[in-house]
Design an enzyme around this catalytic site. Structure first.
Site, PDB file in Angstrom:
ATOM      1  N   HIS A 184     -46.233 -13.801  43.119  1.00  0.00           N
ATOM      2  CA  HIS A 184     -45.818 -12.418  43.395  1.00  0.00           C
ATOM      3  C   HIS A 184     -44.375 -12.418  43.913  1.00  0.00           C
ATOM      4  O   HIS A 184     -44.006 -13.304  44.691  1.00  0.00           O
ATOM      5  CB  HIS A 184     -46.757 -11.825  44.455  1.00  0.00           C
ATOM      6  CG  HIS A 184     -46.775 -10.333  44.496  1.00  0.00           C
ATOM      7  ND1 HIS A 184     -45.685  -9.587  44.851  1.00  0.00           N
ATOM      8  CD2 HIS A 184     -47.764  -9.439  44.235  1.00  0.00           C
ATOM      9  CE1 HIS A 184     -46.002  -8.306  44.812  1.00  0.00           C
ATOM     10  NE2 HIS A 184     -47.251  -8.184  44.434  1.00  0.00           N
ATOM     11  N   GLY A 242     -50.157 -15.651  43.450  1.00  0.00           N
ATOM     12  CA  GLY A 242     -50.776 -14.767  42.452  1.00  0.00           C
ATOM     13  C   GLY A 242     -50.614 -15.273  41.032  1.00  0.00           C
ATOM     14  O   GLY A 242     -51.360 -14.898  40.137  1.00  0.00           O
ATOM     15  N   TYR A 244     -55.482 -11.297  50.522  1.00  0.00           N
ATOM     16  CA  TYR A 244     -55.662 -11.156  49.066  1.00  0.00           C
ATOM     17  C   TYR A 244     -56.719 -10.085  48.795  1.00  0.00           C
ATOM     18  O   TYR A 244     -57.614  -9.865  49.601  1.00  0.00           O
ATOM     19  CB  TYR A 244     -56.071 -12.505  48.465  1.00  0.00           C
ATOM     20  CG  TYR A 244     -55.504 -12.731  47.083  1.00  0.00           C
ATOM     21  CD1 TYR A 244     -54.154 -13.057  46.929  1.00  0.00           C
ATOM     22  CD2 TYR A 244     -56.274 -12.587  45.950  1.00  0.00           C
ATOM     23  CE1 TYR A 244     -53.618 -13.246  45.659  1.00  0.00           C
ATOM     24  CE2 TYR A 244     -55.746 -12.782  44.681  1.00  0.00           C
ATOM     25  CZ  TYR A 244     -54.405 -13.112  44.543  1.00  0.00           C
ATOM     26  OH  TYR A 244     -53.857 -13.300  43.296  1.00  0.00           O
TER      27      TYR A 244
HETATM   28  C1  LCV Z   1     -39.398 -13.714  45.088  1.00  0.00           C
HETATM   29  C2  LCV Z   1     -38.688 -15.880  44.776  1.00  0.00           C
HETATM   30  C3  LCV Z   1     -40.004 -16.354  44.880  1.00  0.00           C
HETATM   31  C4  LCV Z   1     -41.036 -15.404  45.081  1.00  0.00           C
HETATM   32  N1  LCV Z   1     -40.687 -14.096  45.187  1.00  0.00           N
HETATM   33  O1  LCV Z   1     -36.121 -22.657  44.300  1.00  0.00           O
HETATM   34  O2  LCV Z   1     -50.958 -15.361  46.627  1.00  0.00           O
HETATM   35  S1  LCV Z   1     -50.265 -14.622  47.669  1.00  0.00           S
HETATM   36  O3  LCV Z   1     -51.128 -13.750  48.411  1.00  0.00           O
HETATM   37  O4  LCV Z   1     -49.469 -15.496  48.483  1.00  0.00           O
HETATM   38  C5  LCV Z   1     -49.102 -13.596  46.829  1.00  0.00           C
HETATM   39  C6  LCV Z   1     -48.613 -12.529  47.736  1.00  0.00           C
HETATM   40  C7  LCV Z   1     -48.044 -14.420  46.250  1.00  0.00           C
HETATM   41  O5  LCV Z   1     -48.081 -14.778  45.093  1.00  0.00           O
HETATM   42  O6  LCV Z   1     -46.958 -14.701  47.098  1.00  0.00           O
HETATM   43  C8  LCV Z   1     -45.933 -15.602  46.572  1.00  0.00           C
HETATM   44  C9  LCV Z   1     -46.419 -17.029  46.787  1.00  0.00           C
HETATM   45  N2  LCV Z   1     -45.315 -17.955  46.290  1.00  0.00           N
HETATM   46  C10 LCV Z   1     -44.862 -18.926  47.027  1.00  0.00           C
HETATM   47  O7  LCV Z   1     -45.213 -19.143  48.198  1.00  0.00           O
HETATM   48  C11 LCV Z   1     -43.761 -19.778  46.382  1.00  0.00           C
HETATM   49  C12 LCV Z   1     -42.442 -19.354  46.991  1.00  0.00           C
HETATM   50  N3  LCV Z   1     -41.311 -20.092  46.361  1.00  0.00           N
HETATM   51  C13 LCV Z   1     -41.080 -21.394  46.693  1.00  0.00           C
HETATM   52  O8  LCV Z   1     -41.780 -22.041  47.480  1.00  0.00           O
HETATM   53  C14 LCV Z   1     -39.908 -22.032  45.997  1.00  0.00           C
HETATM   54  O9  LCV Z   1     -39.079 -21.003  45.481  1.00  0.00           O
HETATM   55  C15 LCV Z   1     -40.383 -22.924  44.829  1.00  0.00           C
HETATM   56  C16 LCV Z   1     -41.088 -24.178  45.408  1.00  0.00           C
HETATM   57  C17 LCV Z   1     -41.311 -22.153  43.889  1.00  0.00           C
HETATM   58  C18 LCV Z   1     -39.122 -23.375  44.031  1.00  0.00           C
HETATM   59  O10 LCV Z   1     -38.219 -23.926  44.942  1.00  0.00           O
HETATM   60  P1  LCV Z   1     -36.714 -24.138  44.477  1.00  0.00           P
HETATM   61  O11 LCV Z   1     -36.011 -24.810  45.610  1.00  0.00           O
HETATM   62  O12 LCV Z   1     -36.672 -24.737  43.129  1.00  0.00           O
HETATM   63  P2  LCV Z   1     -35.703 -21.629  45.456  1.00  0.00           P
HETATM   64  O13 LCV Z   1     -36.697 -21.614  46.539  1.00  0.00           O
HETATM   65  O14 LCV Z   1     -34.264 -21.862  45.800  1.00  0.00           O
HETATM   66  O15 LCV Z   1     -35.836 -20.239  44.689  1.00  0.00           O
HETATM   67  C19 LCV Z   1     -34.918 -19.883  43.658  1.00  0.00           C
HETATM   68  C20 LCV Z   1     -34.797 -18.386  43.714  1.00  0.00           C
HETATM   69  O16 LCV Z   1     -36.056 -17.793  43.394  1.00  0.00           O
HETATM   70  C21 LCV Z   1     -36.464 -16.926  44.439  1.00  0.00           C
HETATM   71  C22 LCV Z   1     -35.785 -17.466  45.679  1.00  0.00           C
HETATM   72  O17 LCV Z   1     -35.691 -16.421  46.636  1.00  0.00           O
HETATM   73  C23 LCV Z   1     -34.445 -17.882  45.120  1.00  0.00           C
HETATM   74  O18 LCV Z   1     -33.672 -16.718  44.942  1.00  0.00           O
HETATM   75  P3  LCV Z   1     -32.146 -16.714  45.506  1.00  0.00           P
HETATM   76  O19 LCV Z   1     -31.436 -17.751  44.688  1.00  0.00           O
HETATM   77  O20 LCV Z   1     -31.686 -15.309  45.276  1.00  0.00           O
HETATM   78  O21 LCV Z   1     -32.257 -17.104  46.975  1.00  0.00           O
HETATM   79  N4  LCV Z   1     -37.920 -16.963  44.578  1.00  0.00           N
HETATM   80  C24 LCV Z   1     -38.686 -18.060  44.561  1.00  0.00           C
HETATM   81  N5  LCV Z   1     -39.977 -17.719  44.749  1.00  0.00           N
HETATM   82  N6  LCV Z   1     -42.317 -15.737  45.162  1.00  0.00           N
HETATM   83  N7  LCV Z   1     -38.364 -14.572  44.874  1.00  0.00           N
END
Ligand code: LCV
Length: 261
Positions: free
Chosen positions: A65, A110, A140
């Protein structure tokens, strides 16, 4: 750049998530493009099966999400019926053609439900699945939890939900969460071979079988009071300090400190 790419060949439609900059976060915009692509496929009589995938070689299949689109200060259900994630899960469940998820890389939150809302899942050995509501402090929604419960054993789903830790495709396959796990180099070939086997069969029979299985599997007895009690429990969570802390910590790129209220 379009947020999803669409192609059709040999009776198989392919929809590719195409926002690697944002790790294919399931934003309203991306979900809108994905749903539109599904609707187009449904009208294309040459399409028998749909494959849903990410761009080849991406480390993240989808980050789940779009957290920026979650309410940040509580007071509003973060995953209500009209939420884009809820809408696309229903769209795939109700899609007339079978949808095969082809998964390489990590899948978060999600997006794990998006994957299992597909009819089959083929994953690479490197794929992982992290179901993260407890890490983010998000309550959730009921139909989402039910979709997870139907996809694997309760013990596996409880571990996945309570720990929020990435789970290997190998383990996910043993739990019934994934149909096939293969080396990355074979992923495309195995996925499209499976899709072709389906495309060669009767589309009318398969479409009715898919709908029959949906109707049967969604028949979950739940009395109104039980539903309302769950909604009240969820509301206490999304109105909590912990909910606000979870979202804020994500946006501030730090580990949340949950206090249990
Ligand atoms: C918006 C993002 C996101 C993101 N949203 O790259 O299941 S529930 O209830 O939790 C539900 C509510 C849900 O699905 O929530 C989301 C759950 N997702 C996560 O917890 C994963 C969050 N993301 C990460 O942990 C990392 O981004 C990963 C491991 C996926 C990739 O890491 P990496 O170092 O390769 P970055 O973190 O630098 O992210 C690159 C860009 O994508 C955005 C993040 O904010 C960044 O944007 P900016 O360059 O503008 O800072 N991004 C990543 N995930 N879920 N935006």
């Amino acid at each position: 750049m379009p947020l999803v790419l669409v192609s059709v060949a040999n009776g198989i439609g392919t929809i590719t998530l195409n926002n690697p900059k944002k790790r294919n976060a399931l934003s309203t915009e991306l979900i809108g493009d994905l749903t539109q692509a599904l609707e187009k496929m449904a009208l294309d009589t040459s399409v028998r099966v749909v494959v849903l995938r990410a761009v080849e070689g991406e480390k993240v299949w989808s980050a789940g999400h779009d957290v920026h689109e979650l309410p940040q200060s509580g007071g509003r259900d973060p995953l209500s019926y009209t939420d884009p994630l809820r809408a696309v899960v229903r769209a795939i469940h109700g899609h007339s053609q079978p949808v095969v998820a082809m998964v390489d890389g990590s899948v978060w939150g999600g997006a794990c439900e998006l994957v299992i809302s597909c009819d089959l899942v083929v994953a690479s050995q490197e794929a992982t699945f992290a179901i993260t509501p407890a890490k983010l402090g998000v309550p959730y929604n009921l139909s989402g939890v039910l979709n997870f419960v139907r996809a694997a054993s309760l013990l596996f789903i409880k571990e996945a939900l309570f720990t929020g830790q990435p789970i290997t495709a190998e383990r996910a396959t043993l739990a019934g969460f994934v149909n096939h796990v293969v080396p990355s180099k074979d992923l495309e070939q195995v996925t499209y071979r499976l899709a072709t086997q389906i495309a060669d069969n009767s589309p009318l029979v398969i479409s009715v079988l898919k709908e029959q299985l949906r109707v049967i599997s969604e028949a979950a007895p739940l009395n109104p009071e039980g539903f309302e009690r769950v909604q009240a429990l969820r509301r206490a969570v999304y109105d909590s300090t912990d909910y606000k802390e979870g979202i804020r910590a994500f946006l501030e790129k730090r580990t949340p400190k949950f206090v249990g209220r």
